[in-house]
Design a protein around this motif. Structure first.
Motif, PDB file in Angstrom:
ATOM      1  N   UNK A   1       0.851  -1.195   0.000  1.00  0.00           N
ATOM      2  CA  UNK A   1       0.000   0.000   0.000  1.00  0.00           C
ATOM      3  C   UNK A   1       0.882   1.239   0.000  1.00  0.00           C
ATOM      4  N   UNK A   2       0.238   2.406  -0.090  1.00  0.00           N
ATOM      5  CA  UNK A   2       1.034   3.637  -0.156  1.00  0.00           C
ATOM      6  C   UNK A   2       1.774   3.889   1.153  1.00  0.00           C
ATOM      7  N   UNK A   3       1.329   3.318   2.275  1.00  0.00           N
ATOM      8  CA  UNK A   3       2.121   3.480   3.504  1.00  0.00           C
ATOM      9  C   UNK A   3       2.914   2.204   3.821  1.00  0.00           C
ATOM     10  N   UNK A   4       3.228   1.447   2.759  1.00  0.00           N
ATOM     11  CA  UNK A   4       4.189   0.344   2.881  1.00  0.00           C
ATOM     12  C   UNK A   4       3.704  -0.877   3.642  1.00  0.00           C
ATOM     13  N   UNK A   5       2.406  -1.129   3.604  1.00  0.00           N
ATOM     14  CA  UNK A   5       1.901  -2.345   4.255  1.00  0.00           C
ATOM     15  C   UNK A   5       1.528  -3.373   3.206  1.00  0.00           C
TER      16      UNK A   5
ATOM     17  N   UNK B   1      -0.475  -9.200   6.092  1.00  0.00           N
ATOM     18  CA  UNK B   1      -0.513  -8.395   7.304  1.00  0.00           C
ATOM     19  C   UNK B   1       0.911  -8.067   7.774  1.00  0.00           C
ATOM     20  N   UNK B   2       1.686  -7.486   6.906  1.00  0.00           N
ATOM     21  CA  UNK B   2       3.019  -7.049   7.305  1.00  0.00           C
ATOM     22  C   UNK B   2       3.123  -5.535   7.105  1.00  0.00           C
ATOM     23  N   UNK B   3       3.953  -4.814   7.863  1.00  0.00           N
ATOM     24  CA  UNK B   3       4.823  -5.355   8.906  1.00  0.00           C
ATOM     25  C   UNK B   3       3.998  -5.852  10.104  1.00  0.00           C
ATOM     26  N   UNK B   4       4.579  -6.789  10.857  1.00  0.00           N
ATOM     27  CA  UNK B   4       3.831  -7.359  11.966  1.00  0.00           C
ATOM     28  C   UNK B   4       4.733  -7.472  13.193  1.00  0.00           C
ATOM     29  N   UNK B   5       4.098  -7.766  14.325  1.00  0.00           N
ATOM     30  CA  UNK B   5       4.866  -7.898  15.566  1.00  0.00           C
ATOM     31  C   UNK B   5       5.744  -9.139  15.517  1.00  0.00           C
ATOM     32  N   UNK B   6       6.801  -9.123  16.302  1.00  0.00           N
ATOM     33  CA  UNK B   6       7.601 -10.338  16.484  1.00  0.00           C
ATOM     34  C   UNK B   6       7.622 -10.639  17.982  1.00  0.00           C
ATOM     35  N   UNK B   7       8.029 -11.852  18.331  1.00  0.00           N
ATOM     36  CA  UNK B   7       8.000 -12.210  19.753  1.00  0.00           C
ATOM     37  C   UNK B   7       9.205 -11.605  20.473  1.00  0.00           C
ATOM     38  N   UNK B   8       9.084 -11.527  21.791  1.00  0.00           N
ATOM     39  CA  UNK B   8      10.202 -11.013  22.591  1.00  0.00           C
ATOM     40  C   UNK B   8      11.434 -11.909  22.424  1.00  0.00           C
TER      41      UNK B   8
END
Ligand code: ASP
Length: 468
Positions: free
Chosen positions: A437-441, A446-453
């Protein structure tokens, strides 16, 4: 084995097996007409219950648009009045004997039949695999495939080697923000995704490869525009022992042959391509990428323009410093070499740099490179780098140039833009299978996405809470 829908036109009277998606269904009493879609074409399939086996009659009740089916049936010529001239298979239809549903489809979130971009971008990208079912999108993907294939053949025929270069690499100074990749083995250190293979391709020249090309992904963490994506595909070329003229002719011939072979309906505004110096382009058109089409409403007109003799440096008023107009590896016009000694003359120095413009879009850019280590060192100095910075960022290249470097030059063409203009599309997103998308998603993955600790820990990273 299934045959393609388009092959039925040569199989009148034969029993054939087909498979594909139900584009649409029309019921007329007990008879059902299906527009069966596969990659090759739509095809009319006629289902008459009395012609079908019992199982198939049951399946017939469950048919829905976009479900995937297989059909065995007999190809029939259509009566003259029934011929559909708008369909490649419009002279035939298939009378089904048996029918099988491979998988049923939910009602899609937007129509596949309708070729207007009626769904919003978010929805189109979330369901890109459905968006790509549109005839127009399929044709764009096929056009892109043909162009890539043609380019590869062209370079093979001209004795080029196709060589891959790394994606997990080091920052390259193309002037944009880098995408960084944290290193697990060296916590606190980062790779950068390449903004282009620039330094690698020059190192390949030092290695003696002489003629290199690659169709390669480049990464620039920039805000998106219609003709830009954070990752984009580039045709990257480098050659040893060449002049600027050699490169312009090679690339001009590539585009002429490509258009003639793949899109013969297109017309060139001018052939050979118009050539303007940067100064002429600015004075005559107020732009370094002028659109020289005679009739801008003609979708088949192609106005290619070479723009040459760009300035080497440009003043970046935002940062209040001089930067390279293209990149620092660009050779200085020999007449201007002396000016390198006088920082006040930076604005006057011309480079052996050229762009190729098509219908107002910059589709390629390149240069002859500086192969003298001392000149390159001086350019880095003028760009404000200290000796230590030069060693840290470019030491490998300067070192390589001490072991016998051939004079060399190259060019890179933005493949997405080339396909976009040739396909008459308004945005490169229409010619990339899975764009952002225009804001890079990427709404699909569903990226960018969270990663685990744990993942962050492994990389030696922790997140700073954002305070707004
Ligand atoms: N590396 C340059 C770019 O990506 C092209 C080139 O000079 O060959 O714009």
């Amino acid at each position: 084995m299934k045959i393609t829908n388009i092959q039925t036109i040569e199989k009148i009277g034969a029993e054939v097996q087909l498979a594909g998606w139900i584009q649409s269904l029309r019921k007329m009493g007990k008879i059902v007409f299906i527009d069966l879609r596969d990659r090759s074409s739509l095809l009319q399939v006629v289902l008459v219950p009395s012609e079908l086996d019992v199982d198939s009659q049951e399946q017939m009740k469950k048919l829905k648009p976009e479900s995937v089916i297989s059909v065995i049936g007999v190809v029939q010529a259509r009566g003259e009045k029934q011929i559909n001239p708008n369909l490649p298979t419009g002279s035939v239809e298939v009378l089904a004997k048996s029918l099988k549903i491979f998988s049923e489809s939910l009602t899609p979130p937007f129509e596949i039949v309708n070729e207007d971009r009626q769904a919003n971008e978010e929805l189109r990208l979330k369901y890109r695999y459905l968006d790509l079912r549109h005839e127009r999108m399929k044709n764009n993907i096929i056009l892109r495939h043909k162009i890539v294939r043609f380019i590869r053949e062209y370079f093979y025929n001209h004795d080029f080697l196709e060589i891959e270069t790394p994606y997990i690499s080091k920052s390259t100074p193309e002037g944009a923000r880098d995408f960084l990749v944290p290193s697990r083995n060296f916590p606190g250190k980062f790779y950068a995704l390449p903004q282009s293979p620039q330094q690698y391709k020059q190192l390949l020249m030092v290695a003696g490869m002489e003629k290199y090309f690659q169709i390669v992904r480049c990464f620039r963490d920039e805000d998106q525009r219609g003709d830009r994506q954070a990752e984009f595909t580039q045709l990257d070329v480098e050659m040893s022992f060449v002049t600027q003229e050699d490169i312009l002719q090679l690339i001009e011939e590539l585009f002429i042959q490509l258009v003639k072979n793949i899109l013969p309906q297109k017309k060139f505004t001018s052939q050979p391509f118009v050539r303007l110096t940067y100064q002429q382009a600015m004075e005559q058109y107020g732009s370094d990428r002028p659109d020289l089409r005679q009739d801008k409403s003609d979708p088949d007109e192609l106005a290619f323009v070479w723009v040459t003799d760009f300035p080497m440096f440009e003043y970046k008023s935002g940062d209040q410093r001089w930067g390279a107009a293209h990149h620092p590896f660009t050779a200085i016009n020999p007449q201007d070499l002396e000016k390198l000694q006088d920082p006040k003359k930076m604005g006057e120095i011309k480079a052996l740099q050229y762009d190729l413009v098509l219908n107002g879009y910059e589709i390629a850019g390149g240069s002859i490179r500086t192969h003298e280590a001392n000149v390159l060192h001086r350019v880095f100095e003028l760009l404000g780098h200290t000796n230590e910075e030069i060693q840290a960022k470019f030491g490998h290249l300067l070192e390589a140039f001490k072991y016998g470097v051939p004079p060399h030059g190259g060019i890179a063409a933005g493949l997405d833009r080339v396909v976009m203009v040739l396909a008459n599309e308004p945005s490169i997103r229409e010619v990339i299978a899975f764009p952002k998308t225009s804001d890079n998603r990427d709404p699909l993955m569903d990226s960018p996405s969270d990663v685990t600790l744990d993942q962050l820990d492994e990389l030696g990273l922790s997140l700073k809470k954002r305070i707004n």
